[in-house]
Scaffold this active site. Sequence first.
Site, PDB file in Angstrom:
ATOM      1  N   PRO A  34       0.790  -1.234   0.000  1.00 58.02           N
ATOM      2  CA  PRO A  34       0.000   0.000   0.000  1.00 58.02           C
ATOM      3  C   PRO A  34       0.824   1.288   0.000  1.00 58.02           C
ATOM      4  O   PRO A  34       1.856   1.370   0.668  1.00 58.02           O
ATOM      5  CB  PRO A  34      -0.835  -0.103   1.286  1.00 58.02           C
ATOM      6  CG  PRO A  34      -0.170  -1.133   2.115  1.00 58.02           C
ATOM      7  CD  PRO A  34       0.494  -2.081   1.164  1.00 58.02           C
ATOM      8  N   ASN A  35       0.317   2.239  -0.748  1.00 59.91           N
ATOM      9  CA  ASN A  35       0.842   3.605  -0.840  1.00 59.91           C
ATOM     10  C   ASN A  35       2.128   3.733  -1.656  1.00 59.91           C
ATOM     11  O   ASN A  35       2.597   4.842  -1.891  1.00 59.91           O
ATOM     12  CB  ASN A  35       1.030   4.227   0.567  1.00 59.91           C
ATOM     13  CG  ASN A  35      -0.271   4.267   1.337  1.00 59.91           C
ATOM     14  OD1 ASN A  35      -1.259   4.814   0.844  1.00 59.91           O
ATOM     15  ND2 ASN A  35      -0.320   3.675   2.508  1.00 59.91           N
TER      16      ASN A  35
ATOM     17  N   ARG B 299       4.407  11.072  -2.167  1.00 57.82           N
ATOM     18  CA  ARG B 299       4.370  10.662  -0.772  1.00 57.82           C
ATOM     19  C   ARG B 299       5.710  10.924  -0.067  1.00 57.82           C
ATOM     20  O   ARG B 299       6.733  10.372  -0.444  1.00 57.82           O
ATOM     21  CB  ARG B 299       4.101   9.160  -0.794  1.00 57.82           C
ATOM     22  CG  ARG B 299       4.208   8.490   0.490  1.00 57.82           C
ATOM     23  CD  ARG B 299       4.184   6.991   0.302  1.00 57.82           C
ATOM     24  NE  ARG B 299       4.002   6.400   1.601  1.00 57.82           N
ATOM     25  CZ  ARG B 299       4.339   5.177   1.920  1.00 57.82           C
ATOM     26  NH1 ARG B 299       4.843   4.381   1.001  1.00 57.82           N
ATOM     27  NH2 ARG B 299       4.145   4.722   3.122  1.00 57.82           N
TER      28      ARG B 299
ATOM     29  N   TYR C  46      10.967   8.815   0.969  1.00 60.84           N
ATOM     30  CA  TYR C  46      10.877   7.810  -0.101  1.00 60.84           C
ATOM     31  C   TYR C  46      11.433   8.276  -1.446  1.00 60.84           C
ATOM     32  O   TYR C  46      11.434   7.496  -2.400  1.00 60.84           O
ATOM     33  CB  TYR C  46       9.408   7.367  -0.264  1.00 60.84           C
ATOM     34  CG  TYR C  46       8.853   6.733   0.991  1.00 60.84           C
ATOM     35  CD1 TYR C  46       9.371   5.530   1.471  1.00 60.84           C
ATOM     36  CD2 TYR C  46       7.830   7.339   1.715  1.00 60.84           C
ATOM     37  CE1 TYR C  46       8.882   4.946   2.634  1.00 60.84           C
ATOM     38  CE2 TYR C  46       7.326   6.759   2.879  1.00 60.84           C
ATOM     39  CZ  TYR C  46       7.863   5.561   3.326  1.00 60.84           C
ATOM     40  OH  TYR C  46       7.378   4.984   4.480  1.00 60.84           O
TER      41      TYR C  46
ATOM     42  N   ASN D 236       7.973  -5.757  -1.203  1.00 56.87           N
ATOM     43  CA  ASN D 236       7.971  -4.632  -0.278  1.00 56.87           C
ATOM     44  C   ASN D 236       6.529  -4.559   0.244  1.00 56.87           C
ATOM     45  O   ASN D 236       5.670  -3.987  -0.422  1.00 56.87           O
ATOM     46  CB  ASN D 236       8.379  -3.337  -0.976  1.00 56.87           C
ATOM     47  CG  ASN D 236       8.412  -2.170   0.019  1.00 56.87           C
ATOM     48  OD1 ASN D 236       7.906  -2.293   1.152  1.00 56.87           O
ATOM     49  ND2 ASN D 236       8.973  -1.053  -0.400  1.00 56.87           N
TER      50      ASN D 236
ATOM     51  N   ALA E  41       3.310  -0.912   4.626  1.00 56.75           N
ATOM     52  CA  ALA E  41       2.805  -0.908   6.006  1.00 56.75           C
ATOM     53  C   ALA E  41       2.411  -2.304   6.482  1.00 56.75           C
ATOM     54  O   ALA E  41       2.460  -2.589   7.692  1.00 56.75           O
ATOM     55  CB  ALA E  41       1.626   0.046   6.123  1.00 56.75           C
TER      56      ALA E  41
ATOM     57  N   GLU F 272      12.911  -9.540   0.872  1.00 60.96           N
ATOM     58  CA  GLU F 272      12.150  -8.383   1.361  1.00 60.96           C
ATOM     59  C   GLU F 272      12.921  -7.097   1.033  1.00 60.96           C
ATOM     60  O   GLU F 272      14.141  -7.064   1.193  1.00 60.96           O
ATOM     61  CB  GLU F 272      12.000  -8.541   2.878  1.00 60.96           C
ATOM     62  CG  GLU F 272      11.275  -7.414   3.583  1.00 60.96           C
ATOM     63  CD  GLU F 272      11.289  -7.612   5.118  1.00 60.96           C
ATOM     64  OE1 GLU F 272      12.082  -8.447   5.624  1.00 60.96           O
ATOM     65  OE2 GLU F 272      10.519  -6.910   5.784  1.00 60.96           O
TER      66      GLU F 272
ATOM     67  N   HIS G  69      12.783  -2.725   1.435  1.00 63.23           N
ATOM     68  CA  HIS G  69      12.193  -1.458   1.902  1.00 63.23           C
ATOM     69  C   HIS G  69      13.040  -0.319   1.367  1.00 63.23           C
ATOM     70  O   HIS G  69      14.276  -0.378   1.439  1.00 63.23           O
ATOM     71  CB  HIS G  69      12.153  -1.394   3.431  1.00 63.23           C
ATOM     72  CG  HIS G  69      11.338  -2.486   4.027  1.00 63.23           C
ATOM     73  ND1 HIS G  69       9.967  -2.466   4.022  1.00 63.23           N
ATOM     74  CD2 HIS G  69      11.705  -3.663   4.595  1.00 63.23           C
ATOM     75  CE1 HIS G  69       9.518  -3.579   4.585  1.00 63.23           C
ATOM     76  NE2 HIS G  69      10.553  -4.323   4.923  1.00 63.23           N
ATOM     77  N   LEU G  70      12.374   0.706   0.880  1.00 63.64           N
ATOM     78  CA  LEU G  70      13.101   1.877   0.377  1.00 63.64           C
ATOM     79  C   LEU G  70      13.848   2.557   1.514  1.00 63.64           C
ATOM     80  O   LEU G  70      14.997   2.968   1.380  1.00 63.64           O
ATOM     81  CB  LEU G  70      12.111   2.861  -0.265  1.00 63.64           C
ATOM     82  CG  LEU G  70      11.397   2.336  -1.519  1.00 63.64           C
ATOM     83  CD1 LEU G  70      10.166   3.186  -1.823  1.00 63.64           C
ATOM     84  CD2 LEU G  70      12.340   2.325  -2.710  1.00 63.64           C
TER      85      LEU G  70
ATOM     86  N   ARG H  25      13.593   4.221  12.036  1.00 65.08           N
ATOM     87  CA  ARG H  25      12.423   5.106  12.016  1.00 65.08           C
ATOM     88  C   ARG H  25      11.593   4.895  13.297  1.00 65.08           C
ATOM     89  O   ARG H  25      12.144   4.569  14.327  1.00 65.08           O
ATOM     90  CB  ARG H  25      11.627   4.856  10.728  1.00 65.08           C
ATOM     91  CG  ARG H  25      12.463   5.169   9.466  1.00 65.08           C
ATOM     92  CD  ARG H  25      11.671   4.963   8.209  1.00 65.08           C
ATOM     93  NE  ARG H  25      10.506   5.831   8.173  1.00 65.08           N
ATOM     94  CZ  ARG H  25       9.479   5.681   7.335  1.00 65.08           C
ATOM     95  NH1 ARG H  25       9.501   4.691   6.450  1.00 65.08           N
ATOM     96  NH2 ARG H  25       8.456   6.501   7.358  1.00 65.08           N
TER      97      ARG H  25
HETATM   98  C1  DQA Z   1       8.342   0.890   3.475  1.00 64.98           C
HETATM   99  C2  DQA Z   1       8.481   1.132   4.986  1.00 64.98           C
HETATM  100  C3  DQA Z   1       7.162   0.911   5.699  1.00 64.98           C
HETATM  101  O1  DQA Z   1       7.309   1.139   7.094  1.00 64.98           O
HETATM  102  C4  DQA Z   1       6.125   1.874   5.170  1.00 64.98           C
HETATM  103  O2  DQA Z   1       4.862   1.622   5.783  1.00 64.98           O
HETATM  104  C5  DQA Z   1       6.013   1.867   3.689  1.00 64.98           C
HETATM  105  C6  DQA Z   1       7.211   1.701   2.867  1.00 64.98           C
HETATM  106  C7  DQA Z   1       9.629   1.249   2.700  1.00 64.98           C
HETATM  107  O3  DQA Z   1       9.717   0.881   1.537  1.00 64.98           O
HETATM  108  O4  DQA Z   1      10.510   1.924   3.246  1.00 64.98           O
HETATM  109  O5  DQA Z   1       4.934   2.079   3.148  1.00 64.98           O
HETATM  110  O6  DQA Z   1       8.091  -0.498   3.265  1.00 64.98           O
END
Ligand code: DQA
Length: 143
Positions: free
Chosen positions: A9-10, A17, A22, A73, A76, A97, A99-100, A106
């Site tokens: 998501p997102n 965003r 990001y 990825n 959330a 896995e 994550h950006l 964080r």
């Molecule tokens: C994320 C990190 C997550 O905590 C966050 O909710 C995201 C993106 C990242 O790519 O850094 O939506 O997965």
Amino acid sequence: MKILVLNGPNLNMLGIREPAVYGKESYAALVAYIKAAAAEADAEIEVFQSNHEGVLVDRIQDALGKHDAIVINPAAYTHTSVAIADALAAVALPVVEVHLSDITKREAFRRHSFVSPLAKKTYMGEGFLGYRRAIRYLALGEE
Ligand code: DQA
């Protein structure tokens, strides 16, 4: 090597965003980057994004027999989804896995990942490069 790349998501809002976290590049730019990285590594790639947990679970289940590995990825859902972790365990395909951002640096609620225990590797805090490293790890065995 047929790799399924799943984005949660997102991530479709990349560029708009929280650019300080990001980056300024769009989701379309990320997809183009992933496709170029796959071509370089001689891997077949499918890239899919959803804002819906169940849709991601369906795509993980559908990967069985169609893909050799999953790059995910979960966004959330990383921190909340037992369902996504269960689906990854069910298909038992190699998982990487990505994550950006660096989720260990964080908010406290981002520090736990339900996916990490199932993943062969986790790349985080390297922006788009994490996806390239994930693809190269799976297709070429590069760390
Ligand atoms: C994320 C990190 C997550 O905590 C966050 O909710 C995201 C993106 C990242 O790519 O850094 O939506 O997965």
